[in-house]
Design an enzyme around this catalytic site. Sequence first.
Site, PDB file in Angstrom:
ATOM      1  N   THR A  30     -15.851  36.147  17.883  1.00 36.77           N
ATOM      2  CA  THR A  30     -15.014  36.126  19.088  1.00 36.77           C
ATOM      3  C   THR A  30     -14.392  34.746  19.228  1.00 36.77           C
ATOM      4  O   THR A  30     -15.102  33.739  19.205  1.00 36.77           O
ATOM      5  CB  THR A  30     -15.897  36.434  20.315  1.00 36.77           C
ATOM      6  N   HIS A 185     -20.555  47.525  17.046  1.00 38.54           N
ATOM      7  CA  HIS A 185     -21.339  46.366  17.509  1.00 38.54           C
ATOM      8  C   HIS A 185     -22.507  46.884  18.347  1.00 38.54           C
ATOM      9  O   HIS A 185     -22.324  47.317  19.482  1.00 38.54           O
ATOM     10  CB  HIS A 185     -20.431  45.466  18.347  1.00 38.54           C
ATOM     11  N   ASN A 245     -28.922  36.852  25.289  1.00 39.12           N
ATOM     12  CA  ASN A 245     -28.237  37.658  26.305  1.00 39.12           C
ATOM     13  C   ASN A 245     -29.237  38.479  27.120  1.00 39.12           C
ATOM     14  O   ASN A 245     -28.929  39.600  27.563  1.00 39.12           O
ATOM     15  CB  ASN A 245     -27.201  38.574  25.642  1.00 39.12           C
TER      16      ASN A 245
END
Length: 377
Positions: A30, A185, A245
């Site tokens: 990203t 993903h 995360n």
Amino acid sequence: MVQNTRQSLFTSLDLGPMHLKHRVVMAPLTRSRSIQPDSVPGDLMRQYYEQRASDGGFIITEATNISLTSRGWLGAPGLYSDEQVQGWKTIVSAVQAKGGHMFAQLWHTGRASHVAMTGGAIPVSASVNPAYWEHPNHLVSIPGSWAQSSPHRALTVAEIAGIVQDYRRAAERAMDAGFEGVEIHAANGYLIDQFLQDGSNQRTDQYGGPIENRVRLLSEVVTAVASVCGADRVAVRIGPRGTWNGMSDSDPGALFSYVAAHLDHFGLAYLHLIEPRVGGSITTHPEQGAVAAEQLRPLFKGKLIAAGGFEPETAVAAVSSGLLDAVAFGRHFVSNPDLVHRIREGLPLAPADRDTFYTFDAKGYADYPAYQAAVAA
Ligand SMILES: Cc1cc2nc3c(=O)[nH]c(=O)nc-3n(C[C@H](O)[C@H](O)[C@H](O)COP(=O)(O)O)c2cc1C
């Protein structure tokens, strides 16, 4: 000679429909440079990917959103509008003109999102976990700043079916754009991972509870996408034992063993692992070996790629020993557009500048020089 000791990375490999000339893969990265507000891949992205393409090499795109409401990161591109397909077409053509190959990575961020990114929709997940959005470190990039994730809600069963269709539709658009396949993903704490791991999935219906149920969303997405592209153009990326995360699971060994063995039945192009020594984009356990590959290699008979903390020497060792079929590099590809050449020739690698990973212009993006230009400067 350095080149000869690296020979194993420079043998050919058939991956799905592709015939690769080497095994140095560009990992999904990203970089937040799509054109806003419509998340369209533009000429700056074309330059960046073209610089990193190599003859017979394989690039996986940065995570690419399957719908407006799947967004959670400002600047990430999409595959849900005709304009985005046109933008990707130019990029894929440029990479293919250099002899390169490209898969699109399909992304739904789930709870790792913010209402400023979803068009106002409340982010969704497997279950409601207030500890996630209350945590000061779970930041997302939104217009003008970084922000804590918005409160999320649990998906209904009917909505899950709609999301599976969004993946299918994005795969159709990826094919229209000329990609040779798609990578789903399912790592790093985004929607599919939120269903896989029981720290974020407390559902009591057919999508929660036992491992077979938590894998259901991933299975349905793979099946839907394979119905569009054919299974040999579909790949999955997982993060075994990934905690980044806000992720956790009560028995990650059992979960990811099941996932790998289950995915083995689909005839995928490859399975892509992220080694848990890297969390997101940070190496947290540098001393650790390729533990995910070692655990899952016996369970997945198809082609296996791993990323996460590899250096040229460790990549050579992993491929030479048969542990992996190919190695994906992330941060080294950020700062070395000619990474394949540098590895083949044993040239030094330039360090990546973390401060410009997610900024929005050419600085720290398409301006890293190739080795020859760097030494000439
Ligand atoms: C700037 C940056 C962006 C990333 N974006 C993605 C992404 O879009 N999708 C993904 O699956 N992983 C993403 N990752 C993780 C990388 O693909 C890779 O797994 C990680 O960097 C570890 O590999 P490395 O040690 O070679 O850098 C990103 C990593 C970095 C550094």
